[in-house]
Scaffold this motif. Structure first.
Motif, PDB file in Angstrom:
ATOM      1  N   LYS A  58       0.850  -1.347   0.216  1.00 18.63           N
ATOM      2  CA  LYS A  58      -0.113   0.033  -0.114  1.00 18.63           C
ATOM      3  C   LYS A  58       0.965   1.498   0.027  1.00 18.63           C
ATOM      4  CE  LYS A  58      -2.153  -0.786   3.989  1.00 18.63           C
ATOM      5  NZ  LYS A  58      -1.607  -1.841   4.452  1.00 18.63           N
ATOM      6  N   SER A  59       1.836   1.372   0.853  1.00 18.07           N
ATOM      7  CA  SER A  59       2.566   2.693   1.273  1.00 18.07           C
ATOM      8  C   SER A  59       3.372   2.819  -0.267  1.00 18.07           C
ATOM      9  CB  SER A  59       3.293   2.694   2.479  1.00 18.07           C
ATOM     10  OG  SER A  59       4.430   1.589   2.366  1.00 18.07           O
ATOM     11  N   THR A  60       4.059   1.990  -0.662  1.00 17.92           N
ATOM     12  CA  THR A  60       4.996   2.193  -1.947  1.00 17.92           C
ATOM     13  C   THR A  60       3.870   2.684  -3.025  1.00 17.92           C
ATOM     14  OG1 THR A  60       6.197   0.282  -1.385  1.00 17.92           O
ATOM     15  CG2 THR A  60       6.423   1.009  -3.375  1.00 17.92           C
ATOM     16  N   ILE A  61       2.856   1.857  -3.253  1.00 17.24           N
ATOM     17  CA  ILE A  61       1.915   2.306  -4.262  1.00 17.24           C
ATOM     18  C   ILE A  61       1.068   3.454  -4.196  1.00 17.24           C
ATOM     19  CG2 ILE A  61      -0.327   1.414  -5.138  1.00 17.24           C
ATOM     20  CD1 ILE A  61       1.379  -1.385  -4.895  1.00 17.24           C
ATOM     21  N   ALA A  62       0.740   3.821  -2.972  1.00 18.20           N
ATOM     22  CA  ALA A  62      -0.146   5.087  -2.585  1.00 18.20           C
ATOM     23  C   ALA A  62       0.982   6.297  -2.791  1.00 18.20           C
ATOM     24  CB  ALA A  62      -0.451   5.146  -1.129  1.00 18.20           C
ATOM     25  N   LYS A  63       2.259   6.105  -2.309  1.00 23.09           N
ATOM     26  CA  LYS A  63       3.133   7.226  -2.412  1.00 23.09           C
ATOM     27  C   LYS A  63       3.516   7.464  -4.028  1.00 23.09           C
ATOM     28  CE  LYS A  63       6.162   6.615   0.681  1.00 23.09           C
ATOM     29  NZ  LYS A  63       7.658   5.827   1.271  1.00 23.09           N
ATOM     30  N   LEU A  64       3.529   6.606  -4.629  1.00 23.46           N
ATOM     31  CA  LEU A  64       4.051   6.491  -6.157  1.00 23.46           C
ATOM     32  C   LEU A  64       2.748   7.114  -7.064  1.00 23.46           C
ATOM     33  CD1 LEU A  64       5.458   3.394  -6.871  1.00 23.46           C
ATOM     34  CD2 LEU A  64       6.647   5.737  -7.208  1.00 23.46           C
ATOM     35  N   ALA A  65       1.460   6.933  -6.524  1.00 23.29           N
ATOM     36  CA  ALA A  65       0.348   7.295  -7.163  1.00 23.29           C
ATOM     37  C   ALA A  65       0.300   8.722  -6.790  1.00 23.29           C
ATOM     38  CB  ALA A  65      -0.897   6.471  -6.596  1.00 23.29           C
ATOM     39  N   ALA A  66       0.219   9.265  -5.503  1.00 22.71           N
ATOM     40  CA  ALA A  66       0.153  10.517  -4.899  1.00 22.71           C
ATOM     41  C   ALA A  66       1.210  11.284  -5.891  1.00 22.71           C
ATOM     42  CB  ALA A  66       0.670  10.438  -3.592  1.00 22.71           C
ATOM     43  N   LYS A  67       2.093  10.799  -5.980  1.00 23.36           N
ATOM     44  CA  LYS A  67       3.466  11.673  -6.822  1.00 23.36           C
ATOM     45  C   LYS A  67       2.964  12.070  -8.323  1.00 23.36           C
ATOM     46  CE  LYS A  67       8.402  11.953  -7.238  1.00 23.36           C
ATOM     47  NZ  LYS A  67       9.541  11.101  -7.381  1.00 23.36           N
ATOM     48  N   GLU A  68       2.360  11.071  -8.812  1.00 22.86           N
ATOM     49  CA  GLU A  68       2.127  11.071 -10.213  1.00 22.86           C
ATOM     50  C   GLU A  68       0.812  12.318 -10.315  1.00 22.86           C
ATOM     51  OE1 GLU A  68       2.560   7.441 -11.984  1.00 22.86           O
ATOM     52  OE2 GLU A  68       1.378   7.968 -13.691  1.00 22.86           O
ATOM     53  N   LEU A  69      -0.087  12.060  -9.379  1.00 23.39           N
ATOM     54  CA  LEU A  69      -1.066  13.062  -9.403  1.00 23.39           C
ATOM     55  C   LEU A  69      -0.744  14.343  -8.748  1.00 23.39           C
ATOM     56  CD1 LEU A  69      -3.575  10.087  -8.194  1.00 23.39           C
ATOM     57  CD2 LEU A  69      -3.693  11.391 -10.655  1.00 23.39           C
ATOM     58  N   SER A  80      -2.180  -8.052  -5.691  1.00 19.56           N
ATOM     59  CA  SER A  80      -0.930  -7.542  -6.351  1.00 19.56           C
ATOM     60  C   SER A  80      -0.107  -8.709  -6.233  1.00 19.56           C
ATOM     61  CB  SER A  80      -0.506  -6.095  -5.573  1.00 19.56           C
ATOM     62  OG  SER A  80       0.122  -6.715  -4.486  1.00 19.56           O
ATOM     63  N   SER A  81      -0.652  -9.986  -6.157  1.00 19.10           N
ATOM     64  CA  SER A  81       0.480 -10.989  -6.055  1.00 19.10           C
ATOM     65  C   SER A  81       0.931 -11.343  -7.160  1.00 19.10           C
ATOM     66  CB  SER A  81      -0.275 -12.492  -5.742  1.00 19.10           C
ATOM     67  OG  SER A  81      -1.098 -12.069  -4.531  1.00 19.10           O
ATOM     68  N   HIS A  82       0.548 -11.037  -8.341  1.00 14.70           N
ATOM     69  CA  HIS A  82       1.250 -11.392  -9.650  1.00 14.70           C
ATOM     70  C   HIS A  82       1.473  -9.991 -10.423  1.00 14.70           C
ATOM     71  CE1 HIS A  82       1.101 -15.455  -8.624  1.00 14.70           C
ATOM     72  NE2 HIS A  82      -0.184 -15.408  -8.276  1.00 14.70           N
ATOM     73  N   MET A  83       1.441  -8.826  -9.853  1.00 10.60           N
ATOM     74  CA  MET A  83       1.356  -7.608 -10.467  1.00 10.60           C
ATOM     75  C   MET A  83       2.678  -6.903 -10.097  1.00 10.60           C
ATOM     76  SD  MET A  83      -2.451  -6.345 -10.105  1.00 10.60           S
ATOM     77  CE  MET A  83      -2.442  -4.600 -11.208  1.00 10.60           C
ATOM     78  N   THR A  84       3.195  -6.006 -10.960  1.00 10.26           N
ATOM     79  CA  THR A  84       4.497  -5.395 -10.409  1.00 10.26           C
ATOM     80  C   THR A  84       3.748  -4.126  -9.911  1.00 10.26           C
ATOM     81  OG1 THR A  84       4.679  -4.186 -12.590  1.00 10.26           O
ATOM     82  CG2 THR A  84       5.908  -6.190 -12.485  1.00 10.26           C
ATOM     83  N   ILE A  85       4.683  -3.352  -9.166  1.00  9.90           N
ATOM     84  CA  ILE A  85       4.494  -2.179  -8.515  1.00  9.90           C
ATOM     85  C   ILE A  85       3.742  -1.073  -9.554  1.00  9.90           C
ATOM     86  CG2 ILE A  85       5.278   0.007  -7.214  1.00  9.90           C
ATOM     87  CD1 ILE A  85       7.154  -2.073  -6.180  1.00  9.90           C
ATOM     88  N   GLU A  86       4.603  -1.124 -10.771  1.00  9.48           N
ATOM     89  CA  GLU A  86       4.147  -0.185 -11.853  1.00  9.48           C
ATOM     90  C   GLU A  86       2.887  -0.569 -12.440  1.00  9.48           C
ATOM     91  OE1 GLU A  86       7.027  -1.724 -11.667  1.00  9.48           O
ATOM     92  OE2 GLU A  86       7.958   0.185 -10.967  1.00  9.48           O
ATOM     93  N   GLU A  87       2.524  -1.728 -12.591  1.00  7.97           N
ATOM     94  CA  GLU A  87       1.301  -2.324 -13.083  1.00  7.97           C
ATOM     95  C   GLU A  87       0.068  -1.853 -12.181  1.00  7.97           C
ATOM     96  OE1 GLU A  87       2.504  -6.371 -15.623  1.00  7.97           O
ATOM     97  OE2 GLU A  87       2.025  -6.749 -13.566  1.00  7.97           O
ATOM     98  N   VAL A  88       0.274  -1.867 -10.840  1.00  6.63           N
ATOM     99  CA  VAL A  88      -0.740  -1.492  -9.792  1.00  6.63           C
ATOM    100  C   VAL A  88      -0.900  -0.021  -9.882  1.00  6.63           C
ATOM    101  CG1 VAL A  88      -1.428  -1.629  -7.339  1.00  6.63           C
ATOM    102  CG2 VAL A  88      -0.105  -3.521  -8.427  1.00  6.63           C
ATOM    103  N   VAL A  89       0.411   0.612  -9.982  1.00  5.11           N
ATOM    104  CA  VAL A  89       0.006   2.222 -10.111  1.00  5.11           C
ATOM    105  C   VAL A  89      -0.859   2.709 -11.473  1.00  5.11           C
ATOM    106  CG1 VAL A  89       1.202   4.544 -10.294  1.00  5.11           C
ATOM    107  CG2 VAL A  89       2.171   2.683  -8.791  1.00  5.11           C
TER     108      VAL A  89
END
Ligand code: DC
Length: 220
Positions: free
Chosen positions: A15-26, A201-210
């Protein structure tokens, strides 16, 4: 009123890695509510508070202030004005946070801080009860999870990379216990909000989730 994205899910789902990246992108701010529970847990540990006595916890909370600030876009959490962002990242504090976050007065203390942040800013906020309780009207809700094995392996790798000794089986047991505590407490248990999008996200990369979150946001 800010634009609010809520991301909930169990420990170690990313969650935190993905939320951080999503927040940055937006260009939104990232709010890590787990860090707030961890700060309180640290305060209760430091003061040796008997956490089985809710009145003792309540008294202790009266003397405790939790706030956040942003330094170079990174959330820092302050306990009584002291930056404790590093100190809260231990297994001991995480486990204590999982236990003490089940105490009603602990949750009450953080509710207003979290809701005010979301009101005043565009946020990506992660936690356990954001979509169900804190921001029931969030524009986008995600329930992010991964299998216990995946989460344990990710955590194991992360600790090994930091040079910390660790045991995969112990991490697995810890995660299972945390899930059980977070999902089965009486108030604000971790569960998927009815209108949340389920992402495994078991079979997804961080980028795919973002990317998926970005697509969902565009589609709203
Ligand atoms: O996400 P984390 O591991 O930093 O969170 C630590 C604990 O805090 C977690 O086990 C449960 C609690 N928590 C909570 O009850 N509600 C939230 N919104 C965030 C965290």
């Amino acid at each position: 009123m800010g634009y609010n994205i809520a991301i909930d899910g169990p420990a170690g789902a990313g969650k935190s890695t993905i939320a951080k990246l999503a927040a940055k992108e937006l260009s939104f701010i990232y709010v890590d509510t787990g860090a707030m529970y961890r700060a309180i847990a640290l305060g209760l540990l430091k003061t040796g508070t008997d956490t089985s006595d809710e009145n003792a916890v309540k008294r202790q909370l009266q003397d405790m202030s939790v706030s956040i600030k942003y330094v170079d876009g990174e959330q820092r959490v302050l306990l009584n004005g002291e930056d404790v962002s590093g100190l809260i990242r231990t297994e001991e504090v995480g486990n204590m946070a999982s236990r003490t976050s089940a105490i009603p007065c602990v949750r009450e203390k953080l509710l207003e801080l979290q809701q005010t942040l979301a009101k005043e800013h565009d946020v990506v906020m992660d936690g356990r009860d954001i979509g169900t309780n804190i921001l029931p009207n969030a524009e986008l809700k995600i329930y992010l999870t991964a299998s216990v094995d995946t989460r344990a392996e990710r955590r194991y790798k992360e600790l090994c990379e930091k040079g910390q000794s660790c045991d995969l089986e112990a991490i697995r047991n810890d995660i299972t216990k945390r899930d059980d505590q977070d999902m089965h407490r009486a108030i604000a248990p971790l569960c998927q909000a009815k209108d949340a999008v389920y992402l495994d996200s078991s079979h997804m990369t961080i980028e795919e989730v973002v990317d998926r979150i970005m697509e969902l946001r565009k589609a709203r």
